[in-house]
Write an enzyme that holds these catalytic residues in place. Sequence first.
Site, PDB file in Angstrom:
ATOM      1  N   LYS A 183       0.832  -1.217   0.000  1.00  0.00           N
ATOM      2  CA  LYS A 183       0.000   0.000   0.000  1.00  0.00           C
ATOM      3  C   LYS A 183       0.867   1.267   0.000  1.00  0.00           C
ATOM      4  O   LYS A 183       2.091   1.182   0.104  1.00  0.00           O
ATOM      5  CB  LYS A 183      -0.942   0.013   1.202  1.00  0.00           C
ATOM      6  CG  LYS A 183      -1.693  -1.274   1.428  1.00  0.00           C
ATOM      7  CD  LYS A 183      -2.671  -1.659   0.335  1.00  0.00           C
ATOM      8  CE  LYS A 183      -3.142  -3.071   0.603  1.00  0.00           C
ATOM      9  NZ  LYS A 183      -4.300  -3.512  -0.081  1.00  0.00           N
TER      10      LYS A 183
HETATM   11  C1  LIG Z   1      -5.124  -4.678   0.791  1.00  0.00           C
HETATM   12  C2  LIG Z   1      -6.579  -4.579   0.731  1.00  0.00           C
HETATM   13  C3  LIG Z   1      -7.385  -4.998   1.791  1.00  0.00           C
HETATM   14  C4  LIG Z   1      -6.862  -5.743   2.992  1.00  0.00           C
HETATM   15  O1  LIG Z   1      -5.846  -5.112   3.680  1.00  0.00           O
HETATM   16  P1  LIG Z   1      -5.012  -5.941   4.771  1.00  0.00           P
HETATM   17  O2  LIG Z   1      -4.345  -4.880   5.585  1.00  0.00           O
HETATM   18  O3  LIG Z   1      -4.025  -6.768   3.989  1.00  0.00           O
HETATM   19  O4  LIG Z   1      -5.927  -6.764   5.559  1.00  0.00           O
HETATM   20  C5  LIG Z   1      -8.755  -4.783   1.706  1.00  0.00           C
HETATM   21  N1  LIG Z   1      -9.308  -4.208   0.630  1.00  0.00           N
HETATM   22  C6  LIG Z   1      -8.574  -3.815  -0.427  1.00  0.00           C
HETATM   23  C7  LIG Z   1      -9.251  -3.153  -1.582  1.00  0.00           C
HETATM   24  C8  LIG Z   1      -7.185  -4.005  -0.426  1.00  0.00           C
HETATM   25  O5  LIG Z   1      -6.468  -3.631  -1.479  1.00  0.00           O
END
Ligand SMILES: *Cc1c(COP(=O)(O)O)cnc(C)c1O
Length: 382
Positions: A183
Amino acid sequence: MRQNFLPFSKPSLGDNEINAMAEVIRSGWITTGRQAADFEKEFAGYCRAASAVALTSATAGMHLLLVALGIGPGDEVITPSMTWVSTVNLICLCGAKPVFCDVDRHTLMTSAAHIAPLITERTKLIVPVHFAGAALDLDPIRTLAADHGIALAEDAAHAVGTEYKGERIGCRGTAIFSFHPVKNMTCGEGGMIVSDAVDFTEKIRRLKFHGLGVDAYDRATQGRTPQAEVIEPGYKYNLTDIAAALGRVQLGRLNDFISRRTMLAEHYSEQLEDIEEIIPLNLPEYNQHTSRHLFIIRLDIEKAGMDRDQFMAGLKEKNIGTGLHFRAVHQQKYYRNLPRAGADLPETEWNSARICSLPLFPAMTEDDVDDVISAIKEVLAR
Ligand SMILES: *Cc1c(COP(=O)(O)O)cnc(C)c1O
């Protein structure tokens, strides 16, 4: 061809991150404490949100959100199938029914128009997804949810730093952010729920740590008071101070990360203009500002004479990594075999067969982008 492999994503971690984490370790207090509390305060400040709770992941946040809203058997939750699987898995694990809405072909985002026809008296929650860093058109979705008395929680995993009509995502309503390493900012693994409903965040705060009633970090006792008692059974999703210290440094660098991503994305867009087999995403026409989380393209499989998986494999042979955000959830093994609720999903399915995320991370250079473009041209020329 490139000598070394270019991954599709790579976190920017330096001495400041290392020093911040080392300091926490030296302090002797490594689990949730002052760092996590400061991270929450600083993150809420960044989003201009009333309150924030730090968690082990966005997935943990989604779980607690569903529990806090009391969602269970007989309830329906509307969410796109073009999303990460975690949301849909948790809806099912809570015993509720996911109802899939379609998305716009060229932004990959859902809208009030897609959601409205799917609302029934069983609908308890809408979880729309800000996609690739761009913002959802929130106002009509907020109105729709409010008119029907349905809860709304934004999946903001791609949207740290995104703006909608001049406001940062998270400043109104309830949003869930992710700090997974791909992210825009990371703390190893982590997530944050922000909300303007402070009682709601307090409930989440309780549920994330065994359902205990007190969570204030107390310097004297290095944690909660030993007398804290269970108000309701809870879970264990608290973010450690080691991770929070990393997150705080990353938050301080976030705006620089976004500027770098923006420059690289613009360079991609210019270079891709004359490759007719590649269909870029569009930015929405309403007033929003993207955090440029992902650079997603779609392959015109008819013109290219190959499918998307062959295209990705071809790029890999040329030392270029790619990602897939996302394979439609309803087409995955478990969900394919379930009776499906919701709309037909032509745009989701069209995109699911054609999307591909190109490398994009702050430490990349313009030359790296040029390598990706050359590799794309070579793969398509075969
Ligand atoms: C990465 C992601 C998640 C989950 O995030 P985590 O921190 O890995 O649990 C949920 N929704 C979207 C759209 C994502 O890209």
